[in-house]
Motif scaffolding. Structure first.
Motif, PDB file in Angstrom:
ATOM      1  N   ILE A  53      36.567  -9.050 -79.617  1.00 41.88           N
ATOM      2  CA  ILE A  53      37.751  -9.895 -79.775  1.00 41.88           C
ATOM      3  C   ILE A  53      38.751  -9.576 -78.673  1.00 41.88           C
ATOM      4  O   ILE A  53      39.121  -8.415 -78.468  1.00 41.88           O
ATOM      5  CB  ILE A  53      38.395  -9.664 -81.158  1.00 41.88           C
ATOM      6  CG1 ILE A  53      37.386 -10.018 -82.264  1.00 41.88           C
ATOM      7  CG2 ILE A  53      39.670 -10.480 -81.292  1.00 41.88           C
ATOM      8  CD1 ILE A  53      37.896  -9.727 -83.654  1.00 41.88           C
ATOM      9  N   ASP A  54      39.150 -10.629 -77.968  1.00 42.30           N
ATOM     10  CA  ASP A  54      40.141 -10.457 -76.908  1.00 42.30           C
ATOM     11  C   ASP A  54      41.535 -10.616 -77.507  1.00 42.30           C
ATOM     12  O   ASP A  54      41.927 -11.710 -77.919  1.00 42.30           O
ATOM     13  CB  ASP A  54      39.904 -11.499 -75.816  1.00 42.30           C
ATOM     14  CG  ASP A  54      40.798 -11.263 -74.607  1.00 42.30           C
ATOM     15  OD1 ASP A  54      41.518 -10.249 -74.605  1.00 42.30           O
ATOM     16  OD2 ASP A  54      40.764 -12.098 -73.678  1.00 42.30           O
ATOM     17  N   ASN A  55      42.253  -9.507 -77.574  1.00 47.24           N
ATOM     18  CA  ASN A  55      43.589  -9.520 -78.162  1.00 47.24           C
ATOM     19  C   ASN A  55      44.680  -9.836 -77.140  1.00 47.24           C
ATOM     20  O   ASN A  55      45.862  -9.897 -77.495  1.00 47.24           O
ATOM     21  CB  ASN A  55      43.884  -8.159 -78.808  1.00 47.24           C
ATOM     22  CG  ASN A  55      42.991  -7.881 -79.998  1.00 47.24           C
ATOM     23  OD1 ASN A  55      42.676  -8.796 -80.762  1.00 47.24           O
ATOM     24  ND2 ASN A  55      42.569  -6.638 -80.156  1.00 47.24           N
ATOM     25  N   ASP A  56      44.321 -10.027 -75.898  1.00 47.38           N
ATOM     26  CA  ASP A  56      45.309 -10.316 -74.866  1.00 47.38           C
ATOM     27  C   ASP A  56      45.621 -11.814 -74.872  1.00 47.38           C
ATOM     28  O   ASP A  56      44.784 -12.635 -74.518  1.00 47.38           O
ATOM     29  CB  ASP A  56      44.769  -9.894 -73.498  1.00 47.38           C
ATOM     30  CG  ASP A  56      45.828 -10.007 -72.414  1.00 47.38           C
ATOM     31  OD1 ASP A  56      46.987 -10.306 -72.762  1.00 47.38           O
ATOM     32  OD2 ASP A  56      45.490  -9.786 -71.231  1.00 47.38           O
ATOM     33  N   ILE A  57      46.851 -12.156 -75.301  1.00 44.79           N
ATOM     34  CA  ILE A  57      47.259 -13.568 -75.406  1.00 44.79           C
ATOM     35  C   ILE A  57      48.246 -13.935 -74.299  1.00 44.79           C
ATOM     36  O   ILE A  57      48.940 -14.947 -74.396  1.00 44.79           O
ATOM     37  CB  ILE A  57      47.876 -13.858 -76.785  1.00 44.79           C
ATOM     38  CG1 ILE A  57      49.115 -12.981 -77.015  1.00 44.79           C
ATOM     39  CG2 ILE A  57      46.862 -13.654 -77.878  1.00 44.79           C
ATOM     40  CD1 ILE A  57      49.874 -13.327 -78.289  1.00 44.79           C
ATOM     41  N   THR A  58      48.293 -13.130 -73.264  1.00 40.91           N
ATOM     42  CA  THR A  58      49.226 -13.398 -72.171  1.00 40.91           C
ATOM     43  C   THR A  58      48.956 -14.744 -71.524  1.00 40.91           C
ATOM     44  O   THR A  58      49.878 -15.531 -71.257  1.00 40.91           O
ATOM     45  CB  THR A  58      49.144 -12.289 -71.109  1.00 40.91           C
ATOM     46  OG1 THR A  58      49.400 -11.032 -71.732  1.00 40.91           O
ATOM     47  CG2 THR A  58      50.161 -12.524 -70.001  1.00 40.91           C
ATOM     48  N   LEU A  59      47.673 -15.033 -71.267  1.00 41.62           N
ATOM     49  CA  LEU A  59      47.315 -16.294 -70.642  1.00 41.62           C
ATOM     50  C   LEU A  59      47.727 -17.474 -71.498  1.00 41.62           C
ATOM     51  O   LEU A  59      48.248 -18.483 -71.000  1.00 41.62           O
ATOM     52  CB  LEU A  59      45.806 -16.324 -70.366  1.00 41.62           C
ATOM     53  CG  LEU A  59      45.269 -17.600 -69.713  1.00 41.62           C
ATOM     54  CD1 LEU A  59      45.942 -17.818 -68.358  1.00 41.62           C
ATOM     55  CD2 LEU A  59      43.758 -17.535 -69.565  1.00 41.62           C
ATOM     56  N   LEU A  60      47.501 -17.358 -72.818  1.00 40.03           N
ATOM     57  CA  LEU A  60      47.878 -18.441 -73.725  1.00 40.03           C
ATOM     58  C   LEU A  60      49.387 -18.652 -73.723  1.00 40.03           C
ATOM     59  O   LEU A  60      49.863 -19.790 -73.716  1.00 40.03           O
ATOM     60  CB  LEU A  60      47.384 -18.115 -75.141  1.00 40.03           C
ATOM     61  CG  LEU A  60      47.709 -19.155 -76.226  1.00 40.03           C
ATOM     62  CD1 LEU A  60      47.105 -20.505 -75.875  1.00 40.03           C
ATOM     63  CD2 LEU A  60      47.205 -18.685 -77.583  1.00 40.03           C
ATOM     64  N   GLN A  64      51.499 -21.985 -72.705  1.00 35.98           N
ATOM     65  CA  GLN A  64      52.485 -22.579 -73.610  1.00 35.98           C
ATOM     66  C   GLN A  64      53.849 -22.708 -72.935  1.00 35.98           C
ATOM     67  O   GLN A  64      54.536 -23.733 -73.075  1.00 35.98           O
ATOM     68  CB  GLN A  64      52.598 -21.745 -74.882  1.00 35.98           C
ATOM     69  CG  GLN A  64      51.382 -21.832 -75.793  1.00 35.98           C
ATOM     70  CD  GLN A  64      51.510 -20.938 -77.011  1.00 35.98           C
ATOM     71  OE1 GLN A  64      52.292 -19.976 -77.010  1.00 35.98           O
ATOM     72  NE2 GLN A  64      50.755 -21.231 -78.049  1.00 35.98           N
ATOM     73  N   ASN A  65      54.266 -21.667 -72.208  1.00 35.99           N
ATOM     74  CA  ASN A  65      55.558 -21.713 -71.513  1.00 35.99           C
ATOM     75  C   ASN A  65      55.575 -22.793 -70.440  1.00 35.99           C
ATOM     76  O   ASN A  65      56.576 -23.491 -70.259  1.00 35.99           O
ATOM     77  CB  ASN A  65      55.863 -20.351 -70.891  1.00 35.99           C
ATOM     78  CG  ASN A  65      56.140 -19.286 -71.937  1.00 35.99           C
ATOM     79  OD1 ASN A  65      56.549 -19.604 -73.057  1.00 35.99           O
ATOM     80  ND2 ASN A  65      55.920 -18.030 -71.596  1.00 35.99           N
ATOM     81  N   THR A  66      54.468 -22.930 -69.713  1.00 38.14           N
ATOM     82  CA  THR A  66      54.384 -23.969 -68.682  1.00 38.14           C
ATOM     83  C   THR A  66      54.495 -25.362 -69.287  1.00 38.14           C
ATOM     84  O   THR A  66      55.227 -26.222 -68.785  1.00 38.14           O
ATOM     85  CB  THR A  66      53.063 -23.840 -67.902  1.00 38.14           C
ATOM     86  OG1 THR A  66      52.993 -22.541 -67.295  1.00 38.14           O
ATOM     87  CG2 THR A  66      52.977 -24.902 -66.825  1.00 38.14           C
ATOM     88  N   LEU A  67      53.755 -25.588 -70.382  1.00 41.24           N
ATOM     89  CA  LEU A  67      53.822 -26.885 -71.051  1.00 41.24           C
ATOM     90  C   LEU A  67      55.216 -27.153 -71.605  1.00 41.24           C
ATOM     91  O   LEU A  67      55.711 -28.287 -71.550  1.00 41.24           O
ATOM     92  CB  LEU A  67      52.784 -26.940 -72.183  1.00 41.24           C
ATOM     93  CG  LEU A  67      51.310 -26.919 -71.747  1.00 41.24           C
ATOM     94  CD1 LEU A  67      50.409 -26.855 -72.974  1.00 41.24           C
ATOM     95  CD2 LEU A  67      50.974 -28.139 -70.902  1.00 41.24           C
TER      96      LEU A  67
END
Length: 301
Positions: A53-60, A64-67
């Motif tokens: 499980i990848d717990n790194d949500i930085t990319l997400l 979200q911030n860009t959108l």
């Protein structure tokens, strides 16, 4: 015949998926009953492998911030464009159409306490009064003009109430009515201030602002030409140059090609409000266009 582990391991995938024949199943079962290694491999095949499980949500979060920023910029662009249209519409509807002098438009009443009352007819939507001291300092000279607007004619009639010209008891030497066509002022009350004619001219202050905006625009344009290869400075100048562009465009929308005004204060605030809205809209539009251009795939030969 003894079957080797290599042959059994080739059969294990079919056995694990229940796709082997009965004879094959009996051979495999007989072998794993005495072979721990093959039995263990079968168990591993039957146990589903859990992906880490990848717990790194930085990319997400970045997406979200860009959108969210793009959505906010689009909203700002829409709101500012709407505000620009609203201000231009109101400026047009409330633009003064000056009334040439006639005795029915305005009358003067002198009261017993020394105050002078201005009485306006129904056609008058607004008026302007300029006060200046008389040459001999005996009192004050007043220059008056009136106008009507499309708003008051077509939408909401604004009946002006009687207005006291000198509420603080100033001495009224004379009252002139000035037309905005360059003709001489008409004496309505008191004694003439000169032996000749008097003409009230429009103010030129808006012309100075236009010249300043043009000069600022030229300086920014020269800066862009000099620092076109420096991305950081170029981006800053691209934002700054939108300020004089917004003001000049706002002046054109409110005043047209004119730069003189009898109501310079009113016109300047209308221009400023349109200019601020235009600048915000241009900044938001610039950011959106830059993002769209960055997303376009680069063609390769």
């Amino acid at each position: 015949m003894k079957i080797s582990c290599n042959i059994i391991r080739d059969m294990l995938p079919l056995y694990a998926e229940n796709m082997a024949s009965q004879d094959t199943r009996e051979i495999v079962e007989e072998h794993i009953a005495s072979c721990e290694n093959c039995k263990k491999q079968l168990e591993e095949m039957r146990t589903p492998e859990e992906l880490p499980i990848d717990n790194d949500i930085t990319l997400l979060k970045n997406i979200q911030n860009t959108l969210r920023r793009e959505k906010l910029q689009t909203i700002i662009l829409s709101v500012m464009v709407t505000l620009v249209l609203a201000v231009i519409t109101m400026a047009y509807l409330t633009a003064p159409a000056y009334i040439s002098y006639n005795e029915n438009a305005i009358s003067i009443i002198e009261r017993d306490d020394g105050t002078v009352l201005l009485n306006f007819s129904e056609e008058v939507s607004g008026f302007d009064v300029n006060q200046s001291p008389a040459a001999d300092n005996s009192g004050y000279v007043y220059d008056i003009t009136t106008w009507e607007t499309i708003w008051d004619q077509k939408i909401s009639k604004n009946n002006l109430e009687n207005t006291v010209l000198n509420p603080n008891g100033e001495t009224v030497d004379s009252i002139y009515y000035y037309n905005t066509d360059g003709s001489e002022n008409i004496l309505m009350y008191g004694d003439p201030i000169t032996d000749g004619s008097v003409v009230t001219l429009p103010r030129l202050v808006l012309n100075y602002y236009v010249m300043f905006a043009i000069g600022f625009l030229l300086i920014c344009g020269i800066g862009l030409a000099i620092f076109r290869k420096n991305e950081k400075i170029r981006n800053g100048l691209e934002k700054i140059i939108l300020l004089p562009i917004s003001y000049l465009f706002a002046h054109l929308l409110i005043m047209g090609l004119r730069s003189t005004s009898y109501l310079a204060g009113r016109d300047f605030y209308a221009i400023l409000l349109v200019a601020i809205s235009l600048y915000c809209a241009l900044i938001a539009g610039r950011n959106i266009l830059k993002k769209l251009s960055n997303k376009k795939p680069k063609s390769t030969l």
